[in-house]
Scaffold this motif. Structure first.
Motif, PDB file in Angstrom:
ATOM      1  N   THR A  21       5.277  -1.911  -5.347  1.00 12.71           N
ATOM      2  CA  THR A  21       4.289  -2.360  -6.338  1.00 12.71           C
ATOM      3  C   THR A  21       4.933  -2.402  -7.727  1.00 12.71           C
ATOM      4  OG1 THR A  21       2.522  -1.333  -5.047  1.00 12.71           O
ATOM      5  CG2 THR A  21       2.014  -1.926  -7.337  1.00 12.71           C
ATOM      6  N   PRO A  22       4.838  -3.525  -8.427  1.00 12.54           N
ATOM      7  CA  PRO A  22       5.449  -3.611  -9.763  1.00 12.54           C
ATOM      8  C   PRO A  22       4.799  -2.636 -10.748  1.00 12.54           C
ATOM      9  CG  PRO A  22       4.911  -5.800  -8.918  1.00 12.54           C
ATOM     10  CD  PRO A  22       4.259  -4.816  -8.007  1.00 12.54           C
ATOM     11  N   MET A  23       5.618  -2.061 -11.598  1.00 11.05           N
ATOM     12  CA  MET A  23       5.103  -1.133 -12.615  1.00 11.05           C
ATOM     13  C   MET A  23       4.008  -1.780 -13.449  1.00 11.05           C
ATOM     14  SD  MET A  23       8.510   0.847 -13.918  1.00 11.05           S
ATOM     15  CE  MET A  23       9.372   2.011 -12.841  1.00 11.05           C
ATOM     16  N   LEU A  73       0.174  -0.769  -2.876  1.00 11.94           N
ATOM     17  CA  LEU A  73      -0.308   0.360  -3.683  1.00 11.94           C
ATOM     18  C   LEU A  73      -1.393   1.149  -2.946  1.00 11.94           C
ATOM     19  CD1 LEU A  73      -0.299   1.801  -6.457  1.00 11.94           C
ATOM     20  CD2 LEU A  73      -2.015   0.140  -7.209  1.00 11.94           C
ATOM     21  N   MET A 116       1.449   5.821 -14.975  1.00  8.70           N
ATOM     22  CA  MET A 116       2.253   5.055 -14.012  1.00  8.70           C
ATOM     23  C   MET A 116       3.636   5.705 -13.833  1.00  8.70           C
ATOM     24  SD  MET A 116       4.973   2.870 -13.780  1.00  8.70           S
ATOM     25  CE  MET A 116       5.172   2.274 -15.463  1.00  8.70           C
ATOM     26  N   VAL A 145       0.602  -1.706 -11.833  1.00  9.14           N
ATOM     27  CA  VAL A 145      -0.024  -0.378 -11.871  1.00  9.14           C
ATOM     28  C   VAL A 145      -0.604  -0.103 -13.260  1.00  9.14           C
ATOM     29  CG1 VAL A 145       0.356   2.095 -11.539  1.00  9.14           C
ATOM     30  CG2 VAL A 145       1.520   0.448 -10.055  1.00  9.14           C
ATOM     31  N   VAL A 150       3.515   8.858 -11.790  1.00 11.80           N
ATOM     32  CA  VAL A 150       3.435   8.550 -10.355  1.00 11.80           C
ATOM     33  C   VAL A 150       4.813   8.136  -9.845  1.00 11.80           C
ATOM     34  CG1 VAL A 150       2.372   7.071  -8.610  1.00 11.80           C
ATOM     35  CG2 VAL A 150       1.017   7.847 -10.574  1.00 11.80           C
ATOM     36  N   HIS A 151       5.471   7.283 -10.595  1.00 12.81           N
ATOM     37  CA  HIS A 151       6.791   6.787 -10.200  1.00 12.81           C
ATOM     38  C   HIS A 151       7.780   7.945 -10.014  1.00 12.81           C
ATOM     39  CE1 HIS A 151      10.196   4.028  -9.970  1.00 12.81           C
ATOM     40  NE2 HIS A 151      10.785   4.674 -10.961  1.00 12.81           N
ATOM     41  N   LEU A 206      -3.322   8.076  -7.691  1.00  8.35           N
ATOM     42  CA  LEU A 206      -2.450   6.956  -7.315  1.00  8.35           C
ATOM     43  C   LEU A 206      -1.195   7.519  -6.650  1.00  8.35           C
ATOM     44  CD1 LEU A 206      -2.198   4.356 -10.226  1.00  8.35           C
ATOM     45  CD2 LEU A 206      -3.123   3.996  -7.926  1.00  8.35           C
ATOM     46  N   LEU A 207      -0.738   6.829  -5.617  1.00  8.06           N
ATOM     47  CA  LEU A 207       0.474   7.252  -4.901  1.00  8.06           C
ATOM     48  C   LEU A 207       1.612   6.265  -5.182  1.00  8.06           C
ATOM     49  CD1 LEU A 207      -1.202   8.178  -1.497  1.00  8.06           C
ATOM     50  CD2 LEU A 207      -0.795   9.650  -3.485  1.00  8.06           C
ATOM     51  N   ASN A 208       2.802   6.789  -5.215  1.00  2.08           N
ATOM     52  CA  ASN A 208       3.961   5.933  -5.465  1.00  2.08           C
ATOM     53  C   ASN A 208       4.354   5.141  -4.212  1.00  2.08           C
ATOM     54  OD1 ASN A 208       6.066   4.900  -7.054  1.00  2.08           O
ATOM     55  ND2 ASN A 208       7.515   6.324  -6.131  1.00  2.08           N
ATOM     56  N   ASP A 209       4.966   4.014  -4.444  1.00  2.00           N
ATOM     57  CA  ASP A 209       5.634   3.271  -3.373  1.00  2.00           C
ATOM     58  C   ASP A 209       6.801   2.544  -4.017  1.00  2.00           C
ATOM     59  OD1 ASP A 209       5.020   0.271  -3.899  1.00  2.00           O
ATOM     60  OD2 ASP A 209       3.071   1.239  -4.098  1.00  2.00           O
ATOM     61  N   ASP A 210       7.633   1.904  -3.190  1.00  2.00           N
ATOM     62  CA  ASP A 210       8.859   1.284  -3.719  1.00  2.00           C
ATOM     63  C   ASP A 210       8.666  -0.171  -4.125  1.00  2.00           C
ATOM     64  OD1 ASP A 210      10.248   3.624  -3.317  1.00  2.00           O
ATOM     65  OD2 ASP A 210      11.035   3.014  -1.355  1.00  2.00           O
TER      66      ASP A 210
HETATM   67  N1  TYC Z   1       7.758   2.811  -7.808  1.00  2.00           N
HETATM   68  C1  TYC Z   1       7.296   1.493  -8.241  1.00  2.00           C
HETATM   69  C2  TYC Z   1       8.481   0.652  -8.676  1.00  2.00           C
HETATM   70  O1  TYC Z   1       9.556   1.167  -8.882  1.00  2.00           O
HETATM   71  C3  TYC Z   1       6.288   1.597  -9.391  1.00  2.00           C
HETATM   72  C4  TYC Z   1       5.029   2.274  -8.996  1.00  2.00           C
HETATM   73  C5  TYC Z   1       4.414   3.192  -9.864  1.00  2.00           C
HETATM   74  C6  TYC Z   1       4.398   1.986  -7.780  1.00  2.00           C
HETATM   75  C7  TYC Z   1       3.229   3.806  -9.531  1.00  2.00           C
HETATM   76  C8  TYC Z   1       3.203   2.613  -7.433  1.00  2.00           C
HETATM   77  O2  TYC Z   1       1.408   4.102  -7.985  1.00  2.00           O
HETATM   78  C9  TYC Z   1       2.613   3.515  -8.313  1.00  2.00           C
HETATM   79  N2  TYC Z   1       8.267  -0.648  -8.871  1.00  2.00           N
END
Ligand code: TYC
Length: 103
Positions: free
Chosen positions: A34-36, A95, A58, A39, A61-62, A28-32
């Motif tokens: 997608t809600p925790m 995501l 999760m 995930v 990844v965050h 899984l890759l992080n992004d700003d």
């Molecule tokens: N970074 C996201 C946030 O702050 C949470 C997140 C975690 C998103 C893991 C993607 O694979 C992921 N809401």
């Protein structure tokens, strides 16, 4: 064999061992955006993690940008990636999830 035939039946003994299949880790890759919670639910539903383990992955990844959800044969890994991407798209989240061979 025909009666009286001198022909011999030769059965070659072959090595029936097969090498283990190549394994793939689903990452899984992080992004700003997608809600925790989304995930965590993905990890529970598609990777059969309990809630505590799902939360740990999760958060990894965050914090670190990526994290391994599980290790599978190629077809299973590919299916998991498709399931995650489909669920994320359906929910309107960006995501990202990839499968990569290990070793
Ligand atoms: N970074 C996201 C946030 O702050 C949470 C997140 C975690 C998103 C893991 C993607 O694979 C992921 N809401």
């Amino acid at each position: 064999l025909l009666p009286g035939s001198d022909a011999a039946v030769v059965v070659e003994r072959r090595d029936q061992r097969v090498p283990p299949p190549r394994m793939y880790q689903v990452v899984l890759l992080n992004d700003d955006f997608t809600p925790m919670e989304f995930v965590v639910r993905v990890l529970q539903e598609f990777f059969h993690k309990d809630r505590e383990t799902a939360t740990q992955i999760m958060l990894r990844v965050h914090v670190h940008g990526r994290g391994v959800c599980g290790v599978y044969t190629r077809d299973v890994a590919t299916t998991k990636v498709e399931q995650v991407l489909q669920a994320a798209r359906a929910a309107g989240h960006p995501l990202q999830c990839i499968a990569e061979p290990i070793e």
